[in-house]
Design a protein around this motif. Structure first.
Motif, PDB file in Angstrom:
ATOM      1  N   MET A   1     -62.838  19.348  32.455  1.00  0.00           N
ATOM      2  CA  MET A   1     -61.379  19.223  32.274  1.00  0.00           C
ATOM      3  C   MET A   1     -60.741  20.588  32.042  1.00  0.00           C
ATOM      4  SD  MET A   1     -60.663  15.766  30.115  1.00  0.00           S
ATOM      5  CE  MET A   1     -61.777  16.042  28.756  1.00  0.00           C
ATOM      6  N   TYR A   2     -61.514  21.504  31.413  1.00  0.00           N
ATOM      7  CA  TYR A   2     -60.993  22.833  31.095  1.00  0.00           C
ATOM      8  C   TYR A   2     -60.518  23.539  32.376  1.00  0.00           C
ATOM      9  CZ  TYR A   2     -61.154  27.689  29.347  1.00  0.00           C
ATOM     10  OH  TYR A   2     -60.852  28.983  29.007  1.00  0.00           O
ATOM     11  N   SER A   3     -61.354  23.539  33.409  1.00  0.00           N
ATOM     12  CA  SER A   3     -60.958  24.243  34.630  1.00  0.00           C
ATOM     13  C   SER A   3     -59.862  23.475  35.370  1.00  0.00           C
ATOM     14  CB  SER A   3     -62.166  24.477  35.528  1.00  0.00           C
ATOM     15  OG  SER A   3     -62.758  23.250  35.836  1.00  0.00           O
ATOM     16  N   ARG A   4     -59.863  22.148  35.237  1.00  0.00           N
ATOM     17  CA  ARG A   4     -58.828  21.370  35.948  1.00  0.00           C
ATOM     18  C   ARG A   4     -57.429  21.565  35.376  1.00  0.00           C
ATOM     19  NH1 ARG A   4     -58.727  15.992  36.603  1.00  0.00           N
ATOM     20  NH2 ARG A   4     -60.225  15.572  34.963  1.00  0.00           N
ATOM     21  N   VAL A   5     -57.302  21.997  34.118  1.00  0.00           N
ATOM     22  CA  VAL A   5     -55.938  22.287  33.620  1.00  0.00           C
ATOM     23  C   VAL A   5     -55.553  23.740  33.916  1.00  0.00           C
ATOM     24  CG1 VAL A   5     -55.984  20.612  31.730  1.00  0.00           C
ATOM     25  CG2 VAL A   5     -56.572  22.972  31.251  1.00  0.00           C
ATOM     26  N   GLY A   6     -56.517  24.545  34.372  1.00  0.00           N
ATOM     27  CA  GLY A   6     -56.187  25.943  34.669  1.00  0.00           C
ATOM     28  C   GLY A   6     -56.797  26.931  33.693  1.00  0.00           C
ATOM     29  N   GLY A   7     -57.744  26.458  32.878  1.00  0.00           N
ATOM     30  CA  GLY A   7     -58.484  27.362  31.998  1.00  0.00           C
ATOM     31  C   GLY A   7     -57.631  28.027  30.922  1.00  0.00           C
ATOM     32  N   ILE A  11     -53.959  27.095  29.049  1.00  0.00           N
ATOM     33  CA  ILE A  11     -53.989  26.646  27.659  1.00  0.00           C
ATOM     34  C   ILE A  11     -53.080  27.515  26.797  1.00  0.00           C
ATOM     35  CG2 ILE A  11     -55.509  26.555  25.621  1.00  0.00           C
ATOM     36  CD1 ILE A  11     -57.568  25.248  27.466  1.00  0.00           C
ATOM     37  N   LYS A  12     -53.054  28.805  27.081  1.00  0.00           N
ATOM     38  CA  LYS A  12     -52.163  29.698  26.331  1.00  0.00           C
ATOM     39  C   LYS A  12     -50.697  29.291  26.556  1.00  0.00           C
ATOM     40  CE  LYS A  12     -51.064  34.528  25.446  1.00  0.00           C
ATOM     41  NZ  LYS A  12     -49.622  34.243  25.392  1.00  0.00           N
ATOM     42  N   LEU A  13     -50.356  28.969  27.793  1.00  0.00           N
ATOM     43  CA  LEU A  13     -48.986  28.530  28.093  1.00  0.00           C
ATOM     44  C   LEU A  13     -48.638  27.254  27.328  1.00  0.00           C
ATOM     45  CD1 LEU A  13     -48.406  28.817  31.949  1.00  0.00           C
ATOM     46  CD2 LEU A  13     -47.153  29.976  30.112  1.00  0.00           C
ATOM     47  N   LEU A  48     -58.237  23.566  21.535  1.00  0.00           N
ATOM     48  CA  LEU A  48     -57.902  22.807  22.743  1.00  0.00           C
ATOM     49  C   LEU A  48     -58.901  23.123  23.857  1.00  0.00           C
ATOM     50  CD1 LEU A  48     -56.000  20.847  24.132  1.00  0.00           C
ATOM     51  CD2 LEU A  48     -54.433  22.748  24.618  1.00  0.00           C
ATOM     52  N   ALA A  49     -59.244  24.400  24.009  1.00  0.00           N
ATOM     53  CA  ALA A  49     -60.225  24.794  25.035  1.00  0.00           C
ATOM     54  C   ALA A  49     -61.544  24.061  24.794  1.00  0.00           C
ATOM     55  CB  ALA A  49     -60.445  26.305  24.993  1.00  0.00           C
ATOM     56  N   GLN A  50     -61.934  24.004  23.526  1.00  0.00           N
ATOM     57  CA  GLN A  50     -63.202  23.367  23.155  1.00  0.00           C
ATOM     58  C   GLN A  50     -63.177  21.862  23.449  1.00  0.00           C
ATOM     59  OE1 GLN A  50     -64.910  25.114  19.726  1.00  0.00           O
ATOM     60  NE2 GLN A  50     -65.423  23.167  18.804  1.00  0.00           N
ATOM     61  N   VAL A  51     -62.044  21.215  23.081  1.00  0.00           N
ATOM     62  CA  VAL A  51     -61.894  19.771  23.308  1.00  0.00           C
ATOM     63  C   VAL A  51     -61.961  19.454  24.807  1.00  0.00           C
ATOM     64  CG1 VAL A  51     -60.139  17.938  23.235  1.00  0.00           C
ATOM     65  CG2 VAL A  51     -60.673  19.219  21.168  1.00  0.00           C
ATOM     66  N   LEU A  52     -61.481  20.392  25.622  1.00  0.00           N
ATOM     67  CA  LEU A  52     -61.450  20.160  27.070  1.00  0.00           C
ATOM     68  C   LEU A  52     -62.749  20.568  27.755  1.00  0.00           C
ATOM     69  CD1 LEU A  52     -57.786  21.309  27.825  1.00  0.00           C
ATOM     70  CD2 LEU A  52     -58.665  18.972  27.741  1.00  0.00           C
ATOM     71  N   GLY A  53     -63.743  20.945  26.965  1.00  0.00           N
ATOM     72  CA  GLY A  53     -65.035  21.273  27.552  1.00  0.00           C
ATOM     73  C   GLY A  53     -65.168  22.732  27.965  1.00  0.00           C
ATOM     74  N   GLY A  54     -64.245  23.583  27.515  1.00  0.00           N
ATOM     75  CA  GLY A  54     -64.334  25.017  27.795  1.00  0.00           C
ATOM     76  C   GLY A  54     -65.209  25.700  26.761  1.00  0.00           C
ATOM     77  N   ALA A  86     -46.284  16.560  25.929  1.00  0.00           N
ATOM     78  CA  ALA A  86     -45.209  17.004  26.830  1.00  0.00           C
ATOM     79  C   ALA A  86     -45.514  18.399  27.376  1.00  0.00           C
ATOM     80  CB  ALA A  86     -43.868  16.999  26.096  1.00  0.00           C
ATOM     81  N   ALA A  87     -46.055  19.265  26.534  1.00  0.00           N
ATOM     82  CA  ALA A  87     -46.390  20.630  26.983  1.00  0.00           C
ATOM     83  C   ALA A  87     -47.490  20.578  28.050  1.00  0.00           C
ATOM     84  CB  ALA A  87     -46.826  21.483  25.790  1.00  0.00           C
ATOM     85  N   LEU A  88     -48.463  19.686  27.862  1.00  0.00           N
ATOM     86  CA  LEU A  88     -49.524  19.528  28.871  1.00  0.00           C
ATOM     87  C   LEU A  88     -48.946  19.010  30.183  1.00  0.00           C
ATOM     88  CD1 LEU A  88     -52.334  17.993  26.649  1.00  0.00           C
ATOM     89  CD2 LEU A  88     -52.609  20.032  28.076  1.00  0.00           C
TER      90      LEU A  88
END
Ligand code: HEM
Length: 114
Positions: A1-7, A11-13, A48-54, A86-88
């Motif tokens: 999921m981490y790479s699918r949101v754009g890494g 996540i910083k955005l 968040l990165a960790q939760v998304l598997g990053g 909403a941010a996601l």
């Protein structure tokens, strides 16, 4: 999921957007009046990165520990969750990723609400 949101950059955005909204919200901003938002953003992004598997790089405290005594209400908790989702959405995260984050946030509600 981490790479699918754009890494990391995506996540910083998301985290920047979330704290921009939080600090503009007159009910939420007082909670953050005495904290350094920049370090909070770093911790939130790592989590968040960790939760998304990053990368597993979260070094902050347990959520129960960092929110204990802040007196966070259920309504304020729900508001922050809504802003995070909403941010996601705004960052074009896929729906299943948003749903997975929503489930994760629901699971930590009891650690955060007073
Ligand atoms: C929605 C789920 C939430 C998550 C995943 C989350 C995550 C975090 C993280 C990772 C930290 C840093 C912990 C540390 O460095 O030890 C933190 C601190 C903090 N959070 Fe949250 N948070 C959430 C909800 C909230 C809500 C609803 C509020 C208030 C309305 C809030 C207010 C704060 C404050 C004020 C701090 C700083 C505490 C301190 O440094 O003394 N958080 N949060």
């Amino acid at each position: 999921m981490y790479s699918r949101v754009g890494g990391g950059p995506a996540i910083k955005l998301v985290v920047d957007q979330l704290y921009t909204w939080i600090l503009l919200d007159e009910e939420l901003s007082p909670y953050f009046a005495t904290v350094t938002v920049e370090s909070l953003k770093r911790h939130m992004a790592a989590l968040l990165a960790q939760v998304l598997g990053g990368p597993q790089e979260y070094t902050g405290r347990e959520l129960g520990e960092s929110h204990r005594g802040l007196g966070i209400t259920d309504a304020h908790y729900t508001r922050v969750v809504d802003l995070a989702l909403a941010a996601l959405f705004l960052a074009h995260a896929p729906r299943d990723v948003i749903a997975a984050v929503e489930d994760t946030l629901a699971a930590v509600r009891a650690d955060i609400v007073a």
